[in-house]
Design a protein around this motif. Sequence first.
Motif, PDB file in Angstrom:
ATOM      1  N   TRP A  29       5.269  -4.626  18.550  1.00 32.15           N
ATOM      2  CA  TRP A  29       4.748  -3.270  18.619  1.00 32.15           C
ATOM      3  C   TRP A  29       4.627  -2.701  17.212  1.00 32.15           C
ATOM      4  O   TRP A  29       5.258  -3.191  16.284  1.00 32.15           O
ATOM      5  CB  TRP A  29       5.592  -2.350  19.510  1.00 32.15           C
ATOM      6  N   THR A  30       3.803  -1.688  17.088  1.00 34.89           N
ATOM      7  CA  THR A  30       3.633  -0.985  15.813  1.00 34.89           C
ATOM      8  C   THR A  30       3.750   0.504  16.082  1.00 34.89           C
ATOM      9  O   THR A  30       3.217   1.008  17.076  1.00 34.89           O
ATOM     10  CB  THR A  30       2.259  -1.298  15.182  1.00 34.89           C
ATOM     11  N   GLU A  31       4.467   1.190  15.212  1.00 33.62           N
ATOM     12  CA  GLU A  31       4.590   2.647  15.311  1.00 33.62           C
ATOM     13  C   GLU A  31       4.310   3.242  13.943  1.00 33.62           C
ATOM     14  O   GLU A  31       4.823   2.766  12.928  1.00 33.62           O
ATOM     15  CB  GLU A  31       5.993   3.045  15.775  1.00 33.62           C
ATOM     16  N   GLN A  32       3.504   4.278  13.939  1.00 39.51           N
ATOM     17  CA  GLN A  32       3.161   4.947  12.692  1.00 39.51           C
ATOM     18  C   GLN A  32       3.864   6.300  12.648  1.00 39.51           C
ATOM     19  O   GLN A  32       3.901   7.020  13.654  1.00 39.51           O
ATOM     20  CB  GLN A  32       1.648   5.133  12.611  1.00 39.51           C
ATOM     21  N   VAL A  33       4.410   6.628  11.484  1.00 42.63           N
ATOM     22  CA  VAL A  33       5.067   7.911  11.273  1.00 42.63           C
ATOM     23  C   VAL A  33       4.275   8.657  10.208  1.00 42.63           C
ATOM     24  O   VAL A  33       4.007   8.104   9.140  1.00 42.63           O
ATOM     25  CB  VAL A  33       6.524   7.713  10.798  1.00 42.63           C
ATOM     26  N   CYS A  34       3.900   9.891  10.511  1.00 49.91           N
ATOM     27  CA  CYS A  34       3.182  10.722   9.546  1.00 49.91           C
ATOM     28  C   CYS A  34       3.931  12.048   9.415  1.00 49.91           C
ATOM     29  O   CYS A  34       4.178  12.721  10.420  1.00 49.91           O
ATOM     30  CB  CYS A  34       1.745  10.961  10.000  1.00 49.91           C
ATOM     31  N   ILE A  35       4.306  12.382   8.200  1.00 52.20           N
ATOM     32  CA  ILE A  35       4.962  13.663   7.934  1.00 52.20           C
ATOM     33  C   ILE A  35       4.008  14.440   7.028  1.00 52.20           C
ATOM     34  O   ILE A  35       3.948  14.208   5.811  1.00 52.20           O
ATOM     35  CB  ILE A  35       6.355  13.477   7.300  1.00 52.20           C
TER      36      ILE A  35
END
Length: 129
Positions: free
Chosen positions: A21-27
């Motif tokens: 799986w891939t998860e992207q985090v954007c702040i």
Amino acid sequence: LPIGAQVVQTPHPYETRRHSWTEQVCIKGASQLLVVFSTDCVTYDAYAQVTVSDGNAQVLKQLSGTDGWAESVTVDGDTASFTFVTDGDGDPDKRWGFAALVVPANGADEAPSRDFVGAVAADWLQATQ
């Protein structure tokens, strides 16, 4: 939690089946991100791997087994991507997986401790199950 912080983690232990799986985090607004891993992080072997990339898909770090988790990762920009891949092998005691806290690095007084990340990940997992 620090303002804007986000948790990324596998189930503990992760499943004994081939998956990824891939998860992207954007702040938004962050010029840099800091990724700090829990003290509990461990994968069964090199066939269970975590890859941390920046928003341009440049690989910054690959982690597996027990090595490398103590070092935080600094990501330029406001986006980090996490990819977890496993062949599913392994004893549950050696398949804990990973937990990371992603915080904005710009203006941060001090990085969160790895013990703090572990406690946050445990609380987060309990609250979201």
